[in-house]
Design an enzyme around this catalytic site. Structure first.
Site, PDB file in Angstrom:
ATOM      1  N   ASP A  36     -43.891  41.998 -21.605  1.00 33.77           N
ATOM      2  CA  ASP A  36     -43.524  41.283 -22.834  1.00 33.77           C
ATOM      3  C   ASP A  36     -44.761  40.553 -23.351  1.00 33.77           C
ATOM      4  OD1 ASP A  36     -40.454  40.408 -23.896  1.00 33.77           O
ATOM      5  OD2 ASP A  36     -42.116  39.175 -24.631  1.00 33.77           O
ATOM      6  N   PHE A 161     -25.401  50.127 -24.861  1.00 38.58           N
ATOM      7  CA  PHE A 161     -24.063  49.694 -25.299  1.00 38.58           C
ATOM      8  C   PHE A 161     -23.547  48.485 -24.532  1.00 38.58           C
ATOM      9  CE2 PHE A 161     -24.227  54.254 -26.423  1.00 38.58           C
ATOM     10  CZ  PHE A 161     -23.903  54.176 -27.775  1.00 38.58           C
ATOM     11  N   ALA A 224     -20.364  48.898 -35.586  1.00 38.78           N
ATOM     12  CA  ALA A 224     -19.617  48.676 -36.835  1.00 38.78           C
ATOM     13  C   ALA A 224     -18.103  48.798 -36.583  1.00 38.78           C
ATOM     14  CB  ALA A 224     -20.069  49.675 -37.899  1.00 38.78           C
ATOM     15  N   CYS A 275     -26.183  41.101 -32.700  1.00 34.42           N
ATOM     16  CA  CYS A 275     -26.207  42.493 -33.163  1.00 34.42           C
ATOM     17  C   CYS A 275     -25.181  42.902 -34.212  1.00 34.42           C
ATOM     18  CB  CYS A 275     -26.108  43.418 -31.957  1.00 34.42           C
ATOM     19  SG  CYS A 275     -27.581  43.275 -30.936  1.00 34.42           S
ATOM     20  N   LYS A 278     -26.252  42.108 -37.846  1.00 36.17           N
ATOM     21  CA  LYS A 278     -27.503  42.769 -38.227  1.00 36.17           C
ATOM     22  C   LYS A 278     -27.323  44.288 -38.285  1.00 36.17           C
ATOM     23  CE  LYS A 278     -30.269  43.524 -34.052  1.00 36.17           C
ATOM     24  NZ  LYS A 278     -30.221  44.964 -33.896  1.00 36.17           N
ATOM     25  N   ARG A 345     -27.035  33.257 -30.343  1.00 33.93           N
ATOM     26  CA  ARG A 345     -27.516  33.897 -31.568  1.00 33.93           C
ATOM     27  C   ARG A 345     -26.325  34.286 -32.452  1.00 33.93           C
ATOM     28  NH1 ARG A 345     -31.633  38.284 -29.194  1.00 33.93           N
ATOM     29  NH2 ARG A 345     -29.947  38.471 -27.687  1.00 33.93           N
TER      30      ARG A 345
HETATM   31  P1  NAD Z   1     -34.653  39.891 -27.353  1.00 37.59           P
HETATM   32  O1  NAD Z   1     -35.158  39.151 -28.521  1.00 37.59           O
HETATM   33  O2  NAD Z   1     -33.859  39.165 -26.313  1.00 37.59           O
HETATM   34  O3  NAD Z   1     -35.866  40.597 -26.587  1.00 37.59           O
HETATM   35  C1  NAD Z   1     -36.879  41.305 -27.221  1.00 37.59           C
HETATM   36  C2  NAD Z   1     -38.190  41.025 -26.497  1.00 37.59           C
HETATM   37  O4  NAD Z   1     -39.213  41.876 -27.014  1.00 37.59           O
HETATM   38  C3  NAD Z   1     -38.700  39.589 -26.664  1.00 37.59           C
HETATM   39  O5  NAD Z   1     -38.846  38.984 -25.389  1.00 37.59           O
HETATM   40  C4  NAD Z   1     -40.053  39.760 -27.381  1.00 37.59           C
HETATM   41  O6  NAD Z   1     -41.021  38.810 -26.979  1.00 37.59           O
HETATM   42  C5  NAD Z   1     -40.443  41.166 -26.960  1.00 37.59           C
HETATM   43  N1  NAD Z   1     -41.415  41.806 -27.831  1.00 37.59           N
HETATM   44  C6  NAD Z   1     -41.463  41.865 -29.182  1.00 37.59           C
HETATM   45  N2  NAD Z   1     -42.537  42.570 -29.592  1.00 37.59           N
HETATM   46  C7  NAD Z   1     -43.201  42.964 -28.480  1.00 37.59           C
HETATM   47  C8  NAD Z   1     -44.393  43.733 -28.251  1.00 37.59           C
HETATM   48  N3  NAD Z   1     -45.112  44.245 -29.262  1.00 37.59           N
HETATM   49  N4  NAD Z   1     -44.790  43.931 -26.975  1.00 37.59           N
HETATM   50  C9  NAD Z   1     -44.079  43.422 -25.941  1.00 37.59           C
HETATM   51  N5  NAD Z   1     -42.949  42.704 -26.098  1.00 37.59           N
HETATM   52  C10 NAD Z   1     -42.507  42.480 -27.352  1.00 37.59           C
HETATM   53  O7  NAD Z   1     -33.792  41.101 -27.932  1.00 37.59           O
HETATM   54  P2  NAD Z   1     -32.582  41.872 -27.217  1.00 37.59           P
HETATM   55  O8  NAD Z   1     -31.314  41.110 -27.397  1.00 37.59           O
HETATM   56  O9  NAD Z   1     -33.003  42.286 -25.861  1.00 37.59           O
HETATM   57  O10 NAD Z   1     -32.477  43.149 -28.155  1.00 37.59           O
HETATM   58  C11 NAD Z   1     -33.448  44.156 -28.125  1.00 37.59           C
HETATM   59  C12 NAD Z   1     -32.912  45.364 -28.864  1.00 37.59           C
HETATM   60  O11 NAD Z   1     -31.750  45.868 -28.185  1.00 37.59           O
HETATM   61  C13 NAD Z   1     -32.466  45.076 -30.289  1.00 37.59           C
HETATM   62  O12 NAD Z   1     -32.759  46.196 -31.085  1.00 37.59           O
HETATM   63  C14 NAD Z   1     -30.958  44.930 -30.160  1.00 37.59           C
HETATM   64  O13 NAD Z   1     -30.290  45.289 -31.346  1.00 37.59           O
HETATM   65  C15 NAD Z   1     -30.636  45.929 -29.065  1.00 37.59           C
HETATM   66  N6  NAD Z   1     -29.423  45.621 -28.287  1.00 37.59           N
HETATM   67  C16 NAD Z   1     -29.161  44.339 -27.878  1.00 37.59           C
HETATM   68  C17 NAD Z   1     -28.041  44.089 -27.088  1.00 37.59           C
HETATM   69  C18 NAD Z   1     -27.713  42.687 -26.603  1.00 37.59           C
HETATM   70  O14 NAD Z   1     -26.701  42.528 -25.961  1.00 37.59           O
HETATM   71  N7  NAD Z   1     -28.532  41.681 -26.847  1.00 37.59           N
HETATM   72  C19 NAD Z   1     -27.208  45.138 -26.696  1.00 37.59           C
HETATM   73  C20 NAD Z   1     -27.518  46.424 -27.118  1.00 37.59           C
HETATM   74  C21 NAD Z   1     -28.631  46.658 -27.913  1.00 37.59           C
HETATM   75  C1  UGA Z   2     -21.604  44.069 -28.735  1.00 37.67           C
HETATM   76  C2  UGA Z   2     -20.979  45.388 -28.307  1.00 37.67           C
HETATM   77  O1  UGA Z   2     -19.709  45.122 -27.700  1.00 37.67           O
HETATM   78  C3  UGA Z   2     -21.873  46.132 -27.336  1.00 37.67           C
HETATM   79  O2  UGA Z   2     -21.311  47.414 -27.046  1.00 37.67           O
HETATM   80  C4  UGA Z   2     -23.263  46.311 -27.973  1.00 37.67           C
HETATM   81  O3  UGA Z   2     -24.138  46.942 -27.058  1.00 37.67           O
HETATM   82  C5  UGA Z   2     -23.826  44.959 -28.353  1.00 37.67           C
HETATM   83  O4  UGA Z   2     -22.904  44.304 -29.267  1.00 37.67           O
HETATM   84  C6  UGA Z   2     -25.133  45.039 -29.074  1.00 37.67           C
HETATM   85  O5  UGA Z   2     -25.469  46.051 -29.646  1.00 37.67           O
HETATM   86  O6  UGA Z   2     -25.778  43.994 -29.062  1.00 37.67           O
HETATM   87  P1  UGA Z   2     -21.829  41.661 -27.646  1.00 37.67           P
HETATM   88  O7  UGA Z   2     -22.178  41.254 -29.035  1.00 37.67           O
HETATM   89  O8  UGA Z   2     -22.738  41.264 -26.549  1.00 37.67           O
HETATM   90  O9  UGA Z   2     -21.701  43.256 -27.569  1.00 37.67           O
HETATM   91  O10 UGA Z   2     -20.383  41.112 -27.260  1.00 37.67           O
HETATM   92  P2  UGA Z   2     -18.895  41.533 -27.720  1.00 37.67           P
HETATM   93  O11 UGA Z   2     -18.020  41.458 -26.549  1.00 37.67           O
HETATM   94  O12 UGA Z   2     -18.871  42.781 -28.491  1.00 37.67           O
HETATM   95  O13 UGA Z   2     -18.492  40.330 -28.682  1.00 37.67           O
HETATM   96  C7  UGA Z   2     -19.091  40.166 -29.944  1.00 37.67           C
HETATM   97  C8  UGA Z   2     -18.402  39.038 -30.683  1.00 37.67           C
HETATM   98  O14 UGA Z   2     -17.074  39.392 -31.076  1.00 37.67           O
HETATM   99  C9  UGA Z   2     -18.258  37.751 -29.873  1.00 37.67           C
HETATM  100  O15 UGA Z   2     -18.499  36.638 -30.694  1.00 37.67           O
HETATM  101  C10 UGA Z   2     -16.819  37.789 -29.428  1.00 37.67           C
HETATM  102  O16 UGA Z   2     -16.281  36.526 -29.134  1.00 37.67           O
HETATM  103  C11 UGA Z   2     -16.155  38.399 -30.655  1.00 37.67           C
HETATM  104  N1  UGA Z   2     -14.855  39.041 -30.371  1.00 37.67           N
HETATM  105  C12 UGA Z   2     -14.788  40.083 -29.511  1.00 37.67           C
HETATM  106  C13 UGA Z   2     -13.721  38.587 -31.030  1.00 37.67           C
HETATM  107  O17 UGA Z   2     -13.768  37.636 -31.830  1.00 37.67           O
HETATM  108  N2  UGA Z   2     -12.522  39.202 -30.768  1.00 37.67           N
HETATM  109  C14 UGA Z   2     -12.419  40.253 -29.909  1.00 37.67           C
HETATM  110  O18 UGA Z   2     -11.286  40.770 -29.738  1.00 37.67           O
HETATM  111  C15 UGA Z   2     -13.579  40.699 -29.263  1.00 37.67           C
END
Ligand code: NAD
Ligand code: UGA
Length: 459
Positions: A36, A161, A224, A275, A278, A345
């Site tokens: 990172d 996911f 979505a 997510c 966005k 977030r």
């Molecule tokens: P995050 O902000 O927690 O982590 C991203 C990391 O990437 C940060 O620590 C940042 O410093 C680092 N970074 C940025 N640019 C960099 C570079 N050039 N070199 C090295 N490190 C770098 O984000 P996240 O929640 O882990 O999400 C990452 C991606 O995964 C997003 O596209 C998000 O949509 C997707 N996603 C997130 C979740 C979730 O539950 N948070 C679930 C599924 C998919």
């Molecule tokens: C969601 C998806 O469930 C994951 O599959 C996906 O990988 C992820 O987004 C992502 O791309 O970041 P997450 O946002 O971590 O996961 O958590 P969820 O359990 O989906 O909840 C999302 C939001 O919906 C929360 O605020 C939760 O409280 C709310 N929610 C969920 C409701 O209000 N009602 C419900 O019945 C379920």
């Protein structure tokens, strides 16, 4: 020890950290490195105090760290060494220029692609883990091949996911792992190499493959659809409140239809998390880009209803607390966007706090894991806000409690004691419908759930 595969992940966030920890844990024969640009984050991954709270994460990190799982900031060395490079950098909504407020900001992604091109000395498989607009792999390919340095880069899409709070369980036992590849011989070879990684613990029939564009799009569509269900039930919660119907009863009746299923039908203060919003805005932007205005409007509605639901919470509070919140002490039970995470977030609690402060309410915020993030989120807000870890202490002297997060611990509190310590009349707004409303009413509270008739002592 000679490792079977050398895997690198760029981006040590909510996805990169847990995902790689799981690969390292399940595949001791592979060397897994997570890098990172943020040295503080890497230091936390190497400490006893991990940067994110996720049930089960600490155990698997501790099992593998220093053996076949490494966290560092040596991006150059990592790229040189690895055969497979996962890219898991953040892809937030753009806050500037064209597509502002809608499109994905791909600057981190773009920089990563250029770094890989700069430092790579041998062929690499690049795996998109971040959630990206459809056709981003094409841009990645173009960046990687722009210097024609003789190195072959094969770009795969392998969206993640996992949901926060259940991330480790989701990684260990995923509904599916999706791998998108080119249909070329090198594309299929790269795909097989990634399948081999997951096959260490995921049953073969749950590892599915597709072309790259379907894979990229499937991730946006899955989010979505999930968010759409929440907005659907939340929209009906508003109707329930006008008609004396009960949203829990409606959700149960609807969800027992096996074609619909009973998941994601909990009415709430709105969905949060980094997510859903966005990714839907990104989908809407893509549809508009391709001139599909009706499709874009349809998905925009999911976000619009979510904003409406959060605002409804405020207007309900205002109207039930005699049309003024000024000077009233309101205790928010929970600040995380969902239970079992410290992540705030896009938490509905952020928006609701800001609106309550606008109404000149005094806020007391309590949360078992998310208070540090809450403080950062509200840092620039001028108003009377305090942060108290103990819910009894937090609610002491308050006029109202508003449940923002469905933490299990809130269900088992001694509400008689809480009632005695609060100002009267005492209100509870259960934004997650997790409490026993009849008992609370019997104790003396005026109870306002989501999508159910309120229980009040007012004549
Ligand atoms: P995050 O902000 O927690 O982590 C991203 C990391 O990437 C940060 O620590 C940042 O410093 C680092 N970074 C940025 N640019 C960099 C570079 N050039 N070199 C090295 N490190 C770098 O984000 P996240 O929640 O882990 O999400 C990452 C991606 O995964 C997003 O596209 C998000 O949509 C997707 N996603 C997130 C979740 C979730 O539950 N948070 C679930 C599924 C998919
Ligand atoms: C969601 C998806 O469930 C994951 O599959 C996906 O990988 C992820 O987004 C992502 O791309 O970041 P997450 O946002 O971590 O996961 O958590 P969820 O359990 O989906 O909840 C999302 C939001 O919906 C929360 O605020 C939760 O409280 C709310 N929610 C969920 C409701 O209000 N009602 C419900 O019945 C379920």
């Amino acid at each position: 020890m000679e490792f079977g595969k050398k895997i690198l992940c760029i981006g040590a966030g909510y996805v990169g950290g847990p995902t790689m920890a799981m690969i390292a844990y399940k595949c001791p024969q592979y060397r897994v490195t997570v890098v990172d640009i943020n040295p503080a984050r890497i230091a936390q991954w190497n400490s006893d105090d991990l940067p994110i709270y996720e049930p089960g994460l600490e155990e698997i990190v501790k099992t593998s760290r220093g053996k076949n799982l490494f966290f560092n900031t040596d991006i150059e060395g990592g790229i040189k060494e690895a055969e497979i490079i996962f890219v898991s950098v953040n892809t937030p909504t753009k806050t500037f220029g064209s597509g502002m407020g809608m499109a994905a900001d791909l600057q981190y992604w773009d920089k990563t692609a250029k770094q890989i091109r700069k430092f790579a000395e041998s062929d690499k498989i690049i795996v998109e883990k971040s959630t990206l607009p459809v056709k981003t792999a094409l841009a990645m390919e173009r960046i990687l091949t722009a210097t024609n340095n003789g190195i072959h880069f094969e770009v795969l899409s392998n969206p993640e996911f996992l949901a926060e709070g259940t991330g480790i369980k989701d990684l260990e036992d995923p509904d599916r792992v999706l791998i998108g590849s080119r249909e070329t011989p090198s594309g299929l070879k790269a795909r097989d190499s990634l399948i081999e990684v997951y096959a260490n613990w995921v049953p073969q029939d749950r590892i599915i493959t597709s072309n790259v564009w379907s894979s990229e799009l499937s991730k946006l569509v899955a989010n979505a659809f999930l968010a759409q269900r929440i907005s659907s039930i939340n929209s009906i919660s508003a109707l329930c409140e006008r008609t004396d119907a009960d949203i829990t009863e409606v959700a149960r009746a609807v969800g027992m239809d096996r074609r619909l299923g009973n998941k994601f039908l909990n009415a709430s203060v709105g969905f949060g998390g980094s997510c859903f919003k966005k990714d839907i805005l990104n989908l809407v932007y893509l549809c508009r880009h391709y001139g599909l205005e009706e499709v874009a409007d349809y998905w925009q509605g999911v976000v619009t209803i979510n904003e409406y639901q959060k605002e409804r919470v405020i207007t309900n509070m205002l109207s039930t607390m005699f049309n003024t919140l000024a000077g009233k002490r309101i205790c928010l039970f929970g600040f995380a966007f969902k239970a079992n995470t410290s992540d705030t977030r896009e938490s509905p609690a952020v928006t609701i706090s800001k609106r309550l402060i606008e109404e000149k309410a005094e806020l007391v915020i309590t949360d078992p894991k998310a208070l540090d993030n809450a403080k950062m989120d509200l840092d620039t807000i001028e108003g009377n806000i305090s942060y108290v870890e103990d819910p009894y202490e937090a609610s002491d002297g308050c006029d109202a409690i508003a449940v923002m997060t469905e933490w299990e611990a809130y269900k088992n509190l001694d509400f008689e004691m809480i009632y005695r310590s609060m100002a009267k009349p005492a209100f509870i707004f259960d934004g997650r419908n997790i409490l026993d409303h009849k008992i609370l009413f019997a104790i003396g509270f005026n109870v306002f759930p989501i999508g159910k008739p309120p229980l009040t002592h007012f004549k």
